[in-house]
Design a protein around this motif. Sequence first.
Motif, PDB file in Angstrom:
ATOM      1  N   THR A   1       0.826  -1.210   0.000  1.00  0.00           N
ATOM      2  CA  THR A   1       0.000   0.000   0.000  1.00  0.00           C
ATOM      3  C   THR A   1       0.856   1.253   0.000  1.00  0.00           C
ATOM      4  OG1 THR A   1      -1.778  -1.147   1.185  1.00  0.00           O
ATOM      5  CG2 THR A   1      -1.799   1.258   1.233  1.00  0.00           C
ATOM      6  N   LEU A   2       1.892   1.276   0.835  1.00  0.00           N
ATOM      7  CA  LEU A   2       2.759   2.446   0.923  1.00  0.00           C
ATOM      8  C   LEU A   2       3.541   2.664  -0.369  1.00  0.00           C
ATOM      9  CD1 LEU A   2       4.078   1.955   4.566  1.00  0.00           C
ATOM     10  CD2 LEU A   2       2.530   3.744   3.765  1.00  0.00           C
ATOM     11  N   LEU A   3       3.975   1.578  -1.008  1.00  0.00           N
ATOM     12  CA  LEU A   3       4.701   1.717  -2.273  1.00  0.00           C
ATOM     13  C   LEU A   3       3.799   2.319  -3.352  1.00  0.00           C
ATOM     14  CD1 LEU A   3       6.834  -1.553  -2.548  1.00  0.00           C
ATOM     15  CD2 LEU A   3       7.640   0.765  -2.131  1.00  0.00           C
ATOM     16  N   HIS A   4       2.556   1.853  -3.429  1.00  0.00           N
ATOM     17  CA  HIS A   4       1.640   2.421  -4.413  1.00  0.00           C
ATOM     18  C   HIS A   4       1.328   3.881  -4.093  1.00  0.00           C
ATOM     19  CE1 HIS A   4       0.841  -1.798  -5.590  1.00  0.00           C
ATOM     20  NE2 HIS A   4       0.441  -1.277  -6.729  1.00  0.00           N
TER      21      HIS A   4
ATOM     22  N   ARG B   1      13.861  12.964 -15.285  1.00  0.00           N
ATOM     23  CA  ARG B   1      15.087  12.254 -14.910  1.00  0.00           C
ATOM     24  C   ARG B   1      15.298  12.292 -13.400  1.00  0.00           C
ATOM     25  NH1 ARG B   1      15.544  13.763 -20.048  1.00  0.00           N
ATOM     26  NH2 ARG B   1      16.922  12.596 -21.469  1.00  0.00           N
ATOM     27  N   LEU B   2      15.052  13.446 -12.795  1.00  0.00           N
ATOM     28  CA  LEU B   2      15.190  13.549 -11.343  1.00  0.00           C
ATOM     29  C   LEU B   2      14.159  12.683 -10.631  1.00  0.00           C
ATOM     30  CD1 LEU B   2      15.896  17.365 -10.768  1.00  0.00           C
ATOM     31  CD2 LEU B   2      17.498  15.459 -10.501  1.00  0.00           C
ATOM     32  N   MET B   3      12.924  12.641 -11.147  1.00  0.00           N
ATOM     33  CA  MET B   3      11.893  11.853 -10.480  1.00  0.00           C
ATOM     34  C   MET B   3      12.158  10.364 -10.624  1.00  0.00           C
ATOM     35  SD  MET B   3       9.407  11.875  -8.496  1.00  0.00           S
ATOM     36  CE  MET B   3       8.966  13.605  -8.465  1.00  0.00           C
ATOM     37  N   SER B   4      12.625   9.934 -11.795  1.00  0.00           N
ATOM     38  CA  SER B   4      12.987   8.524 -11.963  1.00  0.00           C
ATOM     39  C   SER B   4      14.120   8.147 -11.017  1.00  0.00           C
ATOM     40  CB  SER B   4      13.395   8.259 -13.408  1.00  0.00           C
ATOM     41  OG  SER B   4      13.843   6.933 -13.581  1.00  0.00           O
ATOM     42  N   LEU B   5      15.116   9.025 -10.903  1.00  0.00           N
ATOM     43  CA  LEU B   5      16.231   8.775  -9.988  1.00  0.00           C
ATOM     44  C   LEU B   5      15.769   8.803  -8.535  1.00  0.00           C
ATOM     45  CD1 LEU B   5      19.260   8.361  -9.565  1.00  0.00           C
ATOM     46  CD2 LEU B   5      19.552  10.845  -9.711  1.00  0.00           C
ATOM     47  N   CYS B   6      14.831   9.691  -8.223  1.00  0.00           N
ATOM     48  CA  CYS B   6      14.302   9.777  -6.855  1.00  0.00           C
ATOM     49  C   CYS B   6      13.570   8.496  -6.470  1.00  0.00           C
ATOM     50  CB  CYS B   6      13.370  10.982  -6.746  1.00  0.00           C
ATOM     51  SG  CYS B   6      12.631  11.217  -5.120  1.00  0.00           S
ATOM     52  N   HIS B   7      12.720   8.015  -7.362  1.00  0.00           N
ATOM     53  CA  HIS B   7      11.965   6.797  -7.078  1.00  0.00           C
ATOM     54  C   HIS B   7      12.887   5.587  -6.992  1.00  0.00           C
ATOM     55  CE1 HIS B   7       8.990   3.542  -7.856  1.00  0.00           C
ATOM     56  NE2 HIS B   7       8.191   4.330  -7.171  1.00  0.00           N
ATOM     57  N   GLY B   8      13.871   5.497  -7.903  1.00  0.00           N
ATOM     58  CA  GLY B   8      14.815   4.385  -7.849  1.00  0.00           C
ATOM     59  C   GLY B   8      15.677   4.412  -6.592  1.00  0.00           C
ATOM     60  N   SER B   9      16.102   5.602  -6.175  1.00  0.00           N
ATOM     61  CA  SER B   9      16.899   5.715  -4.947  1.00  0.00           C
ATOM     62  C   SER B   9      16.068   5.357  -3.720  1.00  0.00           C
ATOM     63  CB  SER B   9      17.448   7.142  -4.811  1.00  0.00           C
ATOM     64  OG  SER B   9      18.281   7.467  -5.906  1.00  0.00           O
TER      65      SER B   9
ATOM     66  N   GLU C   1      16.806   2.301  -0.946  1.00  0.00           N
ATOM     67  CA  GLU C   1      16.786   2.386   0.516  1.00  0.00           C
ATOM     68  C   GLU C   1      15.855   1.341   1.113  1.00  0.00           C
ATOM     69  OE1 GLU C   1      16.091   6.186   2.213  1.00  0.00           O
ATOM     70  OE2 GLU C   1      17.412   7.251   0.820  1.00  0.00           O
ATOM     71  N   ILE C   2      14.675   1.208   0.516  1.00  0.00           N
ATOM     72  CA  ILE C   2      13.706   0.257   1.049  1.00  0.00           C
ATOM     73  C   ILE C   2      14.214  -1.172   0.926  1.00  0.00           C
ATOM     74  CG2 ILE C   2      11.383  -0.666   0.766  1.00  0.00           C
ATOM     75  CD1 ILE C   2      10.547   2.106  -0.258  1.00  0.00           C
TER      76      ILE C   2
ATOM     77  N   VAL D   1       6.631  11.036   3.085  1.00  0.00           N
ATOM     78  CA  VAL D   1       6.059  10.436   4.299  1.00  0.00           C
ATOM     79  C   VAL D   1       5.817   8.939   4.079  1.00  0.00           C
ATOM     80  CG1 VAL D   1       4.020  10.384   5.786  1.00  0.00           C
ATOM     81  CG2 VAL D   1       5.030  12.576   5.120  1.00  0.00           C
ATOM     82  N   ASN D   2       5.302   8.580   2.903  1.00  0.00           N
ATOM     83  CA  ASN D   2       5.100   7.160   2.604  1.00  0.00           C
ATOM     84  C   ASN D   2       6.428   6.412   2.556  1.00  0.00           C
ATOM     85  OD1 ASN D   2       2.257   7.321   2.338  1.00  0.00           O
ATOM     86  ND2 ASN D   2       2.477   8.132   0.262  1.00  0.00           N
ATOM     87  N   LEU D   3       7.463   7.049   2.016  1.00  0.00           N
ATOM     88  CA  LEU D   3       8.791   6.438   2.020  1.00  0.00           C
ATOM     89  C   LEU D   3       9.291   6.247   3.452  1.00  0.00           C
ATOM     90  CD1 LEU D   3      11.457   5.493   0.772  1.00  0.00           C
ATOM     91  CD2 LEU D   3      12.105   7.906   0.547  1.00  0.00           C
ATOM     92  N   ALA D   4       9.074   7.232   4.299  1.00  0.00           N
ATOM     93  CA  ALA D   4       9.503   7.113   5.697  1.00  0.00           C
ATOM     94  C   ALA D   4       8.783   5.961   6.398  1.00  0.00           C
ATOM     95  CB  ALA D   4       9.254   8.429   6.439  1.00  0.00           C
ATOM     96  N   ASN D   5       7.509   5.758   6.083  1.00  0.00           N
ATOM     97  CA  ASN D   5       6.779   4.637   6.680  1.00  0.00           C
ATOM     98  C   ASN D   5       7.308   3.298   6.179  1.00  0.00           C
ATOM     99  OD1 ASN D   5       5.011   6.138   8.304  1.00  0.00           O
ATOM    100  ND2 ASN D   5       3.627   6.511   6.596  1.00  0.00           N
ATOM    101  N   CYS D   6       7.710   3.236   4.908  1.00  0.00           N
ATOM    102  CA  CYS D   6       8.333   2.006   4.400  1.00  0.00           C
ATOM    103  C   CYS D   6       9.648   1.735   5.125  1.00  0.00           C
ATOM    104  CB  CYS D   6       8.575   2.122   2.896  1.00  0.00           C
ATOM    105  SG  CYS D   6       7.090   2.070   1.872  1.00  0.00           S
ATOM    106  N   LYS D   7      10.443   2.768   5.306  1.00  0.00           N
ATOM    107  CA  LYS D   7      11.732   2.604   6.006  1.00  0.00           C
ATOM    108  C   LYS D   7      11.511   2.229   7.468  1.00  0.00           C
ATOM    109  CE  LYS D   7      14.709   5.912   5.105  1.00  0.00           C
ATOM    110  NZ  LYS D   7      15.203   7.280   4.843  1.00  0.00           N
ATOM    111  N   LYS D   8      10.401   2.684   8.036  1.00  0.00           N
ATOM    112  CA  LYS D   8      10.076   2.288   9.415  1.00  0.00           C
ATOM    113  C   LYS D   8       9.843   0.790   9.496  1.00  0.00           C
ATOM    114  CE  LYS D   8       5.911   2.888  10.746  1.00  0.00           C
ATOM    115  NZ  LYS D   8       4.606   3.487  11.132  1.00  0.00           N
TER     116      LYS D   8
END
Length: 360
Positions: free
Chosen positions: A67-70, A107-115, A119-120, A199-206
């Motif tokens: 859910t958080l990834l979507h 390009r920045l958004m693709s790199l942001c999502h891949g990075s 981390e996850i 915030v969703n990324l932070a919850n995944c990392k949590k």
Amino acid sequence: MIQYSNEGVGPFAASLLGKLNGSVIPKAVFFTLPSVALTILLRFFSDDVPDADWSNKAYERFWDGTTLLHQMWGEWFDSTSCLVAFSTVAMKTEPQAVSDFRHTLIRLMSLCHGSALDEIGQRTDDEEGYVLLDPAGLDQASLVYLVRCKDDSRLGFNRVEVIVHMIQTLVVQAQASGVLEIPPPILSRVFQTLSRGQVNLANCKKMVSTLYPFPLAQLTAVLLIVFAVLTPFHMSAVILNRYWACTFTAIPIAGSFALNYIARELEMPFGNDPNDLPLEDFQNHMNRSLLMLIRDESDHICKPSETCLRSYDEIKANMKTDRLYHFVDRQWYHGKRSRSKDGTIPLPGLLSGEAVVSRV
């Protein structure tokens, strides 16, 4: 000696179940009531009782992970789509500036999502990364900083946070230069969606950093071992047939350990294990969505046709269940395709008279 009748359906005869004199059931129920009362107290009057069912908690984490990834993908793509739409107004006056802005943005958004997925999934730079949209298309100064921000021990920055800040700076600069001719209150929505993605990324990392509590995991392991040791003794004592004893020993032990292993698989839904979430698919989905934004059709403005029905009654009477390609004019489409510069892929059912099933 108590006399009773066996008449009836086996042990369910009324004369057998209805007698209390000499029965041990009232005594057994008396000593059962405290346990039942404690169960009711714990399950119905207390919300703070820890749930030791590891499998249920693991499945909840797995479902929360997808859910958080979507949601992360949705928020970041929504912000990118809004920025591309906002830049449409300046396309006629500053086409080169708009093109530079859009290509830098995707390009920045693709790199942001891949990075973020790096981390996850806890991937290092030594491992194969996720597919990115032409990172070489960014200027060298940006690439060097994006490498140093993570790899340089003197900095130690989070690359996703750096990229998000780059995107925000890019947006502010585009708004100041006239590429984004949008009122600031409307443009601020983009910053909100970018932050919700973080915030969703932070919850995944949590979820990655917070495991199932050690005492519960340890207790589960100990009880499984005790169960595996005592079950053969119990089954051997109550079941005389050796084959059935082995069967009823194997089934509960195998089932209990299988549930335990399932919980261990689902507890950490991010990674490269067979039962982990397909992070590569998420990145590919993001890339395809971003590529859609730089096509010429992304600036297309929809309008009604010459045969458009404008009456409420006519529209209601002409509702259709046909697929979309049935409404495309073949003559118009073939003329448009012959003038296309990018070799438009033919639509199904339009090059010939035969009907081809299409998914819209």
